[in-house]
Design an enzyme around this catalytic site. Sequence first.
Site, PDB file in Angstrom:
ATOM      1  N   ASP A 121      11.988  -3.336  -8.483  1.00 22.26           N
ATOM      2  CA  ASP A 121      12.806  -4.444  -7.979  1.00 22.26           C
ATOM      3  C   ASP A 121      14.061  -3.623  -7.190  1.00 22.26           C
ATOM      4  OD1 ASP A 121      13.242  -6.969  -6.612  1.00 22.26           O
ATOM      5  OD2 ASP A 121      14.830  -7.260  -8.311  1.00 22.26           O
ATOM      6  N   SER A 122      14.135  -3.793  -5.885  1.00 20.68           N
ATOM      7  CA  SER A 122      15.115  -3.047  -5.246  1.00 20.68           C
ATOM      8  C   SER A 122      15.775  -3.996  -4.256  1.00 20.68           C
ATOM      9  CB  SER A 122      14.482  -1.839  -4.553  1.00 20.68           C
ATOM     10  OG  SER A 122      13.687  -2.058  -3.716  1.00 20.68           O
ATOM     11  N   ALA A 124       0.871  -1.218  -0.214  1.00 21.06           N
ATOM     12  CA  ALA A 124      -0.119   0.087  -0.039  1.00 21.06           C
ATOM     13  C   ALA A 124       0.990   1.269  -0.010  1.00 21.06           C
ATOM     14  CB  ALA A 124      -0.888   0.168   1.123  1.00 21.06           C
ATOM     15  N   PHE A 158      11.756   0.368   6.694  1.00 18.05           N
ATOM     16  CA  PHE A 158      11.782  -1.023   6.675  1.00 18.05           C
ATOM     17  C   PHE A 158      13.047  -1.739   5.998  1.00 18.05           C
ATOM     18  CE2 PHE A 158       9.847   0.456   2.800  1.00 18.05           C
ATOM     19  CZ  PHE A 158      10.401  -0.422   1.911  1.00 18.05           C
ATOM     20  N   GLY A 159      13.123  -3.151   6.053  1.00 13.46           N
ATOM     21  CA  GLY A 159      14.301  -3.731   5.482  1.00 13.46           C
ATOM     22  C   GLY A 159      15.971  -3.238   6.243  1.00 13.46           C
ATOM     23  N   ARG A 201      14.004   4.532  -4.526  1.00  9.44           N
ATOM     24  CA  ARG A 201      12.728   4.452  -5.226  1.00  9.44           C
ATOM     25  C   ARG A 201      12.140   5.439  -5.977  1.00  9.44           C
ATOM     26  NH1 ARG A 201      10.697   1.362  -1.634  1.00  9.44           N
ATOM     27  NH2 ARG A 201      11.430  -0.315  -2.357  1.00  9.44           N
TER      28      ARG A 201
END
Length: 210
Positions: A82-83, A18, A165-166, A194
């Site tokens: 894609d990252s 989202a 995050f990540g 991004r």
Amino acid sequence: MSTGVPAGARLVLATRNAGKLRELRELLRGRIEGLDVDTQVIDAAAAGVPDVPETGVTFEANSLLKARAVAEATGLAAIADDSGLAVDVLGGAPGIFSARWSGRHGDDAANLDLLLAQLSDIADEHRGAAFVCAAALALPGGHTVVERAELRGTLLTAPRGNGGFGYDPILRPEGYDRSCAELSPEEKNAISHRGQAFRALLPAIVAALA
């Protein structure tokens, strides 16, 4: 067009995230005359499209795989990205395996712990890394455009911050004294890999939907 696509939809983002959909809608808001981003820009879940396996060996290949598959399934323009994190001393790893570096997809804590352990004896001057993103636009007729962007920085020795995050808690962007997880959402979006990739793709999106 797939019967699962809501009437009036014009652009599909190949994600069920989202936050990514919200970012894309805000990027496009007011830029294309007659485009209602809140109803005409949708995600893969709204389009009824299943997840596309990321079988490519580069960020670019994976983003193209997803965008092409969604464009073909829906008959609409589709965007995918894609990252991941590329660490200099690891030759660009974890790279496309960033989300499953510890062996369990999406286990952020385990991924962080493993990477920090692997770099435990690496001096600060050799802890360079970058968040990398490849964003792709695919049209039903087969036309594609791909843009790649990076956010360079230095890896910290321990996580800092509660945002993002990540790997956000361990990358300190160049020119900052805080980790990505310590930046406000506005600060992060302004410099993120991004955000850069989607902004670079914007002219192609506008041309496709105008």
